[in-house]
Write a protein that holds these residues in place. Sequence first.
Motif, PDB file in Angstrom:
ATOM      1  N   ASP A   1     -38.167  30.576  37.871  1.00 16.38           N
ATOM      2  CA  ASP A   1     -37.114  31.213  37.076  1.00 16.38           C
ATOM      3  C   ASP A   1     -36.121  32.003  37.921  1.00 16.38           C
ATOM      4  O   ASP A   1     -34.952  32.127  37.569  1.00 16.38           O
ATOM      5  CB  ASP A   1     -37.732  32.154  36.038  1.00 16.38           C
ATOM      6  N   ASN A   2     -36.575  32.567  39.045  1.00 14.87           N
ATOM      7  CA  ASN A   2     -35.720  33.456  39.824  1.00 14.87           C
ATOM      8  C   ASN A   2     -34.664  32.722  40.662  1.00 14.87           C
ATOM      9  O   ASN A   2     -33.681  33.317  41.085  1.00 14.87           O
ATOM     10  CB  ASN A   2     -36.577  34.315  40.763  1.00 14.87           C
TER      11      ASN A   2
ATOM     12  N   ARG B   1     -32.470  30.433  39.886  1.00 16.25           N
ATOM     13  CA  ARG B   1     -31.169  30.234  39.257  1.00 16.25           C
ATOM     14  C   ARG B   1     -30.204  31.381  39.587  1.00 16.25           C
ATOM     15  O   ARG B   1     -29.014  31.146  39.785  1.00 16.25           O
ATOM     16  CB  ARG B   1     -31.318  30.096  37.742  1.00 16.25           C
ATOM     17  N   GLU B   2     -30.719  32.584  39.645  1.00 14.26           N
ATOM     18  CA  GLU B   2     -29.873  33.729  39.957  1.00 14.26           C
ATOM     19  C   GLU B   2     -29.236  33.574  41.338  1.00 14.26           C
ATOM     20  O   GLU B   2     -28.056  33.883  41.532  1.00 14.26           O
ATOM     21  CB  GLU B   2     -30.697  35.008  39.890  1.00 14.26           C
TER      22      GLU B   2
ATOM     23  N   GLN C   1     -26.424  30.903  41.143  1.00  8.27           N
ATOM     24  CA  GLN C   1     -25.404  31.066  40.118  1.00  8.27           C
ATOM     25  C   GLN C   1     -23.966  30.873  40.614  1.00  8.27           C
ATOM     26  O   GLN C   1     -23.155  30.226  39.930  1.00  8.27           O
ATOM     27  CB  GLN C   1     -25.536  32.425  39.438  1.00  8.27           C
TER      28      GLN C   1
END
Length: 233
Positions: free
Chosen positions: A9-10, A12-13, A16
């Motif tokens: 999940d982390n 993507r940040e 971005q």
Amino acid sequence: MLFFYNNDDNTRELLQPYIDSGIVDCVLIKGKGQQLNAYNDAIQKHKNECRWMAFIDMDEYLIPSQGGMLGETMQRLFEGRNDGAAGIGVNWAIFGTSGHKNRLPPPITEKLLNRAENNYWTNFHVKTICNPRLVANYISPHYPHYRLGAYSISDTGKRQWGWSFNDVQYNNLRINHYYCKSEEDYLKKISRGLGDRVGSYDMSRYKYYDKNDVHDELMLRYKSELSKRLKSF
């Protein structure tokens, strides 16, 4: 275009800015051992958007051996062929830790400059660049199941069967594979588990992949361009 399948999940940040610029299409795919599901999803969704698709991991760097652009190299390799050649199996060039115990700050390509000899057995592995419209599905992280009559060639233009090719030459393309990075990174690799199935790595592999016999600075040709691009985001 990069189709990035994200199992964390982390990530993507971090991506971005590239997603916003249209360079990266990021897809979250949860669960253990999702690598082949990601490959096959990319083929089904994007096979009509791409002339070629390369299936590589985050620790693999696909580069033209003689410089220039990847598209130009592919055009040269396949120009005039009408014999069913639908992809190329690109051999690994396994890079060791260069003696680093602790995790390295990026870019690792400027710090890890020693690799295995060409015909060391780990370099027999390939990853494939293929015409996705001629692929039925991916059956291995290394090699697709082609539709009838289609197949891969090697770097030297020979027909290639399956996940490996043991006459390793880097005349046109190669994949720098930073399998271990550092000892600390490899321990984290163990904790994550295998990408294509439920299972895990162990330290017994470490000695086979931490090879530093050949000093190789080919990636340094991209140093200034990479630095410039990283600063632009």
